[in-house]
Design a protein around this motif. Structure first.
Motif, PDB file in Angstrom:
ATOM      1  N   ILE A 117      10.772   0.760  -2.548  1.00  0.00           N
ATOM      2  CA  ILE A 117      10.094   1.704  -1.776  1.00  0.00           C
ATOM      3  C   ILE A 117      10.952   2.887  -1.401  1.00  0.00           C
ATOM      4  O   ILE A 117      10.674   4.020  -1.440  1.00  0.00           O
ATOM      5  CB  ILE A 117       9.615   1.065  -0.439  1.00  0.00           C
ATOM      6  CG1 ILE A 117       8.531   0.207  -0.573  1.00  0.00           C
ATOM      7  CG2 ILE A 117       9.201   2.161   0.818  1.00  0.00           C
ATOM      8  CD1 ILE A 117       7.978  -0.607   0.593  1.00  0.00           C
ATOM      9  N   ILE A 118      12.512   2.469  -1.142  1.00  0.00           N
ATOM     10  CA  ILE A 118      13.464   3.430  -0.818  1.00  0.00           C
ATOM     11  C   ILE A 118      13.415   4.495  -2.180  1.00  0.00           C
ATOM     12  O   ILE A 118      13.391   5.735  -1.757  1.00  0.00           O
ATOM     13  CB  ILE A 118      14.795   2.835  -0.534  1.00  0.00           C
ATOM     14  CG1 ILE A 118      14.750   1.995   0.788  1.00  0.00           C
ATOM     15  CG2 ILE A 118      15.881   3.662  -0.383  1.00  0.00           C
ATOM     16  CD1 ILE A 118      15.800   0.995   0.910  1.00  0.00           C
ATOM     17  N   ALA A 171       9.893  10.981  -4.339  1.00  0.00           N
ATOM     18  CA  ALA A 171       8.754  11.909  -3.682  1.00  0.00           C
ATOM     19  C   ALA A 171       9.297  13.145  -3.219  1.00  0.00           C
ATOM     20  O   ALA A 171       8.804  14.061  -3.294  1.00  0.00           O
ATOM     21  CB  ALA A 171       7.923  10.852  -3.032  1.00  0.00           C
ATOM     22  N   GLU A 172      10.342  12.848  -2.341  1.00  0.00           N
ATOM     23  CA  GLU A 172      10.933  13.876  -1.530  1.00  0.00           C
ATOM     24  C   GLU A 172      11.705  14.800  -2.408  1.00  0.00           C
ATOM     25  O   GLU A 172      11.460  16.016  -2.156  1.00  0.00           O
ATOM     26  CB  GLU A 172      11.889  13.283  -0.343  1.00  0.00           C
ATOM     27  CG  GLU A 172      11.217  12.590   0.482  1.00  0.00           C
ATOM     28  CD  GLU A 172      11.928  12.275   1.754  1.00  0.00           C
ATOM     29  OE1 GLU A 172      11.668  12.034   2.940  1.00  0.00           O
ATOM     30  OE2 GLU A 172      13.373  11.964   1.703  1.00  0.00           O
ATOM     31  N   THR A 173      12.377  14.258  -3.393  1.00  0.00           N
ATOM     32  CA  THR A 173      12.906  15.303  -4.080  1.00  0.00           C
ATOM     33  C   THR A 173      11.827  16.031  -5.267  1.00  0.00           C
ATOM     34  O   THR A 173      12.094  17.216  -5.431  1.00  0.00           O
ATOM     35  CB  THR A 173      13.867  14.518  -5.347  1.00  0.00           C
ATOM     36  OG1 THR A 173      14.625  13.586  -4.523  1.00  0.00           O
ATOM     37  CG2 THR A 173      14.865  15.460  -6.135  1.00  0.00           C
ATOM     38  N   LEU A 208       0.853  -1.275   0.028  1.00  0.00           N
ATOM     39  CA  LEU A 208      -0.006  -0.131  -0.101  1.00  0.00           C
ATOM     40  C   LEU A 208       1.002   1.399   0.107  1.00  0.00           C
ATOM     41  O   LEU A 208       0.529   2.273  -0.871  1.00  0.00           O
ATOM     42  CB  LEU A 208      -0.787   0.043   1.198  1.00  0.00           C
ATOM     43  CG  LEU A 208      -2.132   0.958   1.259  1.00  0.00           C
ATOM     44  CD1 LEU A 208      -3.035   0.518   0.090  1.00  0.00           C
ATOM     45  CD2 LEU A 208      -2.735   0.691   2.749  1.00  0.00           C
ATOM     46  N   PHE A 209       1.793   1.211   0.703  1.00  0.00           N
ATOM     47  CA  PHE A 209       3.003   2.345   0.902  1.00  0.00           C
ATOM     48  C   PHE A 209       3.680   2.430  -0.544  1.00  0.00           C
ATOM     49  O   PHE A 209       3.315   3.744  -1.208  1.00  0.00           O
ATOM     50  CB  PHE A 209       3.959   1.998   1.949  1.00  0.00           C
ATOM     51  CG  PHE A 209       4.817   2.906   2.303  1.00  0.00           C
ATOM     52  CD1 PHE A 209       4.418   4.372   2.229  1.00  0.00           C
ATOM     53  CD2 PHE A 209       6.062   3.005   2.781  1.00  0.00           C
ATOM     54  CE1 PHE A 209       5.281   5.456   2.548  1.00  0.00           C
ATOM     55  CE2 PHE A 209       6.966   3.834   3.119  1.00  0.00           C
ATOM     56  CZ  PHE A 209       6.658   5.273   3.191  1.00  0.00           C
ATOM     57  N   LEU A 210       4.047   1.491  -1.065  1.00  0.00           N
ATOM     58  CA  LEU A 210       4.501   1.643  -2.590  1.00  0.00           C
ATOM     59  C   LEU A 210       3.635   2.097  -3.562  1.00  0.00           C
ATOM     60  O   LEU A 210       3.982   3.183  -4.195  1.00  0.00           O
ATOM     61  CB  LEU A 210       5.260   0.230  -2.945  1.00  0.00           C
ATOM     62  CG  LEU A 210       6.066   0.276  -4.149  1.00  0.00           C
ATOM     63  CD1 LEU A 210       7.159   1.141  -4.203  1.00  0.00           C
ATOM     64  CD2 LEU A 210       6.305  -1.302  -4.567  1.00  0.00           C
ATOM     65  N   GLN A 211       2.304   1.434  -3.570  1.00  0.00           N
ATOM     66  CA  GLN A 211       1.422   2.041  -4.685  1.00  0.00           C
ATOM     67  C   GLN A 211       0.988   3.543  -4.221  1.00  0.00           C
ATOM     68  O   GLN A 211       0.922   4.384  -5.217  1.00  0.00           O
ATOM     69  CB  GLN A 211       0.080   1.389  -4.358  1.00  0.00           C
ATOM     70  CG  GLN A 211       0.091  -0.198  -5.127  1.00  0.00           C
ATOM     71  CD  GLN A 211      -1.268  -0.796  -4.872  1.00  0.00           C
ATOM     72  OE1 GLN A 211      -2.196  -0.135  -4.381  1.00  0.00           O
ATOM     73  NE2 GLN A 211      -0.950  -2.113  -4.981  1.00  0.00           N
ATOM     74  N   SER A 212       1.056   4.063  -3.053  1.00  0.00           N
ATOM     75  CA  SER A 212       0.625   5.365  -2.917  1.00  0.00           C
ATOM     76  C   SER A 212       1.862   6.179  -3.263  1.00  0.00           C
ATOM     77  O   SER A 212       1.705   7.398  -3.735  1.00  0.00           O
ATOM     78  CB  SER A 212       0.154   5.465  -1.526  1.00  0.00           C
ATOM     79  OG  SER A 212       0.991   5.020  -0.472  1.00  0.00           O
TER      80      SER A 212
END
Ligand code: IPE
Ligand code: IPE
Ligand code: MG
Length: 248
Positions: free
Chosen positions: A117-118, A124-126, A85-89
């Motif tokens: 995921i990493i 996403a952060e960048t 779920l984390f990866l998909q989001s």
């Protein structure tokens, strides 16, 4: 980040920073005779809606506990579902956050996550780093004790000769963010469960029995109204506060 034990933070009617333990997904699903993981799926939708509410209200920082260092103890299937779920989001929902000018940050020990995921977190952060809207911080494989220890170790590695608040502060996970003004835990438990141990030193605490998937804007408003009745003294007496901050 300025520390509340060193300096009194600015007073605002709407909390600048809200931290939430999103608890009760499993029980929400169980009540509906659904598998626990359906509660996590619904919980993610709740987070999206609540983030939008926070933006509308002018909250600047929203920090949510998504997965604790202790949650690895859960059944393998549930952990796998949460990771997916984390990866998909990260893959599907980050563009929308970016379009809405939100900044996404992830705090916690990344080393145990799968490489995708990493990579997703870094991307996403960048992508969102220069955005100027609300900062949404997801705590994943996060533990308050881990946070303090990693900050102390980084301070030592950087050559700090003595461990002080000032030497540790720059390395704590929430970095430059103000400390949370309001902490909310849904799901009825009244504990911190190893969430932001350092950063919650002077935060106003709010506990509700509502299960996380049922927590919407009206419930958020109730929490904020409760916050607005609190007298944040930070060690001072009531009489020392500016008149508009005195509650009695
Ligand atoms: C919180 O909901 C979400 C995570 C810990 C990932 P729970 O899964 O703890 O829900 P309950 O407490 O079992 O109802
Ligand atoms: C805390 O919830 C962690 C998250 C919400 C991610 P738990 O449901 O795991 O907390 P405990 O173990 O019951 O305190
Ligand atoms: Mg729980």
């Amino acid at each position: 980040m300025r520390s509340s034990t060193q300096a009194v933070p600015e007073h605002t009617t709407i909390p600048r920073h809200i931290a939430i333990i999103m608890d009760g997904n499993g029980r929400w699903a169980k009540k509906r005779l659904l598998p626990r993981v359906m509660g996590h799926k619904k919980g993610l939708e709740t987070l999206e809606a609540l983030t939008a509410s926070c933006v509308r209200l002018g909250v600047e920082y929203l920090t949510v506990f998504a997965f604790s260092t202790e949650n690895w103890r859960r059944p393998v299937d549930e952990v796998g579902f949460l990771m997916n779920l984390f990866l998909q989001s990260l893959q599907k929902r980050v563009d929308k956050l970016h379009k809405n000018n939100l900044r996404l940050k992830v705090i916690g020990d990344r080393s145990r996550f799968a490489p995708e995921i990493i990579a997703g977190i870094s991307h996403a952060e960048t992508l969102t780093a220069a955005n100027t809207g609300l900062t949404l911080t997801i705590a994943a494989d996060y533990g308050g004790r881990w946070d303090i220890l990693q900050a102390v170790n980084q301070a030592i590695a950087a050559g700090a000769r003595e461990i002080t608040e000032a030497s540790v502060l720059p390395y704590l996970s929430l970095g430059a963010a103000p400390e949370p003004d309001l902490f909310i835990r849904t799901g009825g438990e009244t504990r911190i469960s190893n969430f932001l141990l350092w950063q919650l030193a002077y935060t106003e605490l709010y506990f509700t029995d509502k299960l996380w998937p049922d927590f919407g804007e009206p419930e958020l408003m109730q929490a904020i109204q409760s916050y607005q009745t609190r007298e944040r003294r930070f060690g001072r007496t009531s009489e020392q506060l500016p008149a508009e901050q005195q509650r009695s």
